[in-house]
Design a protein around this motif. Structure first.
Motif, PDB file in Angstrom:
ATOM      1  N   MET A 170    -191.417 -37.546  -7.694  1.00 31.61           N
ATOM      2  CA  MET A 170    -192.450 -36.504  -7.681  1.00 31.61           C
ATOM      3  C   MET A 170    -192.820 -36.115  -9.114  1.00 31.61           C
ATOM      4  O   MET A 170    -194.002 -35.907  -9.419  1.00 31.61           O
ATOM      5  CB  MET A 170    -191.967 -35.274  -6.906  1.00 31.61           C
ATOM      6  CG  MET A 170    -193.047 -34.230  -6.732  1.00 31.61           C
ATOM      7  SD  MET A 170    -194.445 -34.778  -5.733  1.00 31.61           S
ATOM      8  CE  MET A 170    -193.845 -34.429  -4.109  1.00 31.61           C
ATOM      9  N   THR A 171    -191.839 -36.066 -10.004  1.00 28.42           N
ATOM     10  CA  THR A 171    -192.104 -35.748 -11.410  1.00 28.42           C
ATOM     11  C   THR A 171    -192.951 -36.845 -12.040  1.00 28.42           C
ATOM     12  O   THR A 171    -193.895 -36.563 -12.791  1.00 28.42           O
ATOM     13  CB  THR A 171    -190.784 -35.579 -12.179  1.00 28.42           C
ATOM     14  OG1 THR A 171    -190.022 -34.551 -11.546  1.00 28.42           O
ATOM     15  CG2 THR A 171    -191.032 -35.219 -13.627  1.00 28.42           C
ATOM     16  N   LYS A 172    -192.650 -38.088 -11.725  1.00 30.43           N
ATOM     17  CA  LYS A 172    -193.427 -39.216 -12.235  1.00 30.43           C
ATOM     18  C   LYS A 172    -194.873 -39.138 -11.737  1.00 30.43           C
ATOM     19  O   LYS A 172    -195.818 -39.343 -12.507  1.00 30.43           O
ATOM     20  CB  LYS A 172    -192.773 -40.523 -11.792  1.00 30.43           C
ATOM     21  CG  LYS A 172    -193.358 -41.761 -12.416  1.00 30.43           C
ATOM     22  CD  LYS A 172    -192.514 -42.966 -12.078  1.00 30.43           C
ATOM     23  CE  LYS A 172    -193.307 -43.878 -11.183  1.00 30.43           C
ATOM     24  NZ  LYS A 172    -192.633 -45.092 -10.803  1.00 30.43           N
ATOM     25  N   LEU A 173    -195.051 -38.812 -10.467  1.00 23.86           N
ATOM     26  CA  LEU A 173    -196.386 -38.669  -9.895  1.00 23.86           C
ATOM     27  C   LEU A 173    -197.153 -37.544 -10.569  1.00 23.86           C
ATOM     28  O   LEU A 173    -198.324 -37.696 -10.933  1.00 23.86           O
ATOM     29  CB  LEU A 173    -196.295 -38.412  -8.382  1.00 23.86           C
ATOM     30  CG  LEU A 173    -197.601 -38.080  -7.654  1.00 23.86           C
ATOM     31  CD1 LEU A 173    -198.589 -39.237  -7.758  1.00 23.86           C
ATOM     32  CD2 LEU A 173    -197.322 -37.737  -6.200  1.00 23.86           C
ATOM     33  N   ARG A 174    -196.507 -36.418 -10.788  1.00 26.41           N
ATOM     34  CA  ARG A 174    -197.172 -35.284 -11.431  1.00 26.41           C
ATOM     35  C   ARG A 174    -197.569 -35.607 -12.870  1.00 26.41           C
ATOM     36  O   ARG A 174    -198.656 -35.239 -13.322  1.00 26.41           O
ATOM     37  CB  ARG A 174    -196.270 -34.051 -11.411  1.00 26.41           C
ATOM     38  CG  ARG A 174    -196.140 -33.415 -10.037  1.00 26.41           C
ATOM     39  CD  ARG A 174    -195.202 -32.209 -10.119  1.00 26.41           C
ATOM     40  NE  ARG A 174    -194.913 -31.658  -8.831  1.00 26.41           N
ATOM     41  CZ  ARG A 174    -195.638 -30.703  -8.242  1.00 26.41           C
ATOM     42  NH1 ARG A 174    -196.685 -30.210  -8.846  1.00 26.41           N
ATOM     43  NH2 ARG A 174    -195.295 -30.235  -7.057  1.00 26.41           N
TER      44      ARG A 174
ATOM     45  N   LYS B 200    -192.880 -43.604   0.814  1.00 23.50           N
ATOM     46  CA  LYS B 200    -192.653 -42.259   1.365  1.00 23.50           C
ATOM     47  C   LYS B 200    -193.887 -41.365   1.222  1.00 23.50           C
ATOM     48  O   LYS B 200    -194.035 -40.402   1.954  1.00 23.50           O
ATOM     49  CB  LYS B 200    -191.471 -41.598   0.662  1.00 23.50           C
ATOM     50  CG  LYS B 200    -190.208 -42.404   0.758  1.00 23.50           C
ATOM     51  CD  LYS B 200    -189.171 -41.685   1.523  1.00 23.50           C
ATOM     52  CE  LYS B 200    -187.885 -42.472   1.447  1.00 23.50           C
ATOM     53  NZ  LYS B 200    -187.327 -42.711   2.716  1.00 23.50           N
ATOM     54  N   LEU B 201    -194.758 -41.674   0.275  1.00 21.04           N
ATOM     55  CA  LEU B 201    -195.999 -40.921   0.110  1.00 21.04           C
ATOM     56  C   LEU B 201    -197.042 -41.521   1.041  1.00 21.04           C
ATOM     57  O   LEU B 201    -197.418 -42.686   0.906  1.00 21.04           O
ATOM     58  CB  LEU B 201    -196.494 -40.974  -1.338  1.00 21.04           C
ATOM     59  CG  LEU B 201    -197.711 -40.087  -1.633  1.00 21.04           C
ATOM     60  CD1 LEU B 201    -197.269 -38.623  -1.695  1.00 21.04           C
ATOM     61  CD2 LEU B 201    -198.370 -40.479  -2.925  1.00 21.04           C
ATOM     62  N   VAL B 202    -197.496 -40.729   2.000  1.00 19.37           N
ATOM     63  CA  VAL B 202    -198.430 -41.205   3.013  1.00 19.37           C
ATOM     64  C   VAL B 202    -199.750 -40.450   2.847  1.00 19.37           C
ATOM     65  O   VAL B 202    -199.792 -39.227   2.981  1.00 19.37           O
ATOM     66  CB  VAL B 202    -197.873 -40.977   4.430  1.00 19.37           C
ATOM     67  CG1 VAL B 202    -198.854 -41.461   5.487  1.00 19.37           C
ATOM     68  CG2 VAL B 202    -196.526 -41.655   4.587  1.00 19.37           C
TER      69      VAL B 202
END
Length: 176
Positions: A38-42, A104-106
């Motif tokens: 999630m940190t990488k995505l942000r 996991k990200l849908v």
């Protein structure tokens, strides 16, 4: 942790401001994603001008009420991450690229131009080249006929001149 009334109002005002500036909203379910992912995505989103927020759905619905994104209010259920972007394709690209590497990200849907987008439409929006690439392609397309004409005229000039232009260059090269 529960928010009090003034904190909820502040969140709604912040998201309303994001929605007012944004062209695109993308929603994705993030259940099961690790904190590191999630940190990488942000970080990726922040570098591309996308604002990602995990919001309570009722607050998100209130924030987008009266905006172009109100159309997707009924899809705001479950654990969602909301991506707002001023660039029309940035939010879709960030979420779709991350979803390719992390199952996991849908992607659940989104909105663009006052229209609701399904999963396939979000992926199609993500595949559109950036503004810079499109401008470069347009310039290449506009320059193509001109450059072709120049090549043909150059070949005609060489043919009409009987090859004098290359012969004039040879003595200069031999003198050097």
């Amino acid at each position: 942790m529960s928010l009090n009334r003034s904190e909820k109002q502040a969140v709604i005002e912040e998201v309303t401001g994001l929605a007012a500036k944004a062209q695109t909203l993308v929603m994705a379910e993030y259940r099961g994603i690790t904190v590191a992912d999630m940190t990488k995505l942000r970080n990726d989103a922040r570098s591309k001008g996308v604002s990602l927020s995990v919001l309570k759905n009722t607050l998100a619905r209130r924030a987008v009420a009266g905006s172009a994104f109100e159309i997707v209010g009924d899809q705001m259920t479950g654990p969602l991450i909301y991506g707002f972007s001023v660039d029309a394709t940035a939010a879709a690209k960030v979420v779709a690229d991350f979803a390719k590497t992390n199952d996991k990200l849908v992607i659940r849907g989104g909105a663009y131009g006052g229209k609701s987008l399904d999963v396939n439409a979000v992926k199609a929006l993500a595949n559109i080249p950036s503004k810079e690439v499109l401008l470069a392609q347009l310039c290449g397309l506009l320059m193509s006929p001109i450059s072709r004409t120049a090549v043909v005229l150059g070949a005609l000039a060489t043919k009409k001149g009987g090859g004098d232009a290359p012969a004039a260059e040879e003595p200069a090269a031999a003198a050097a």
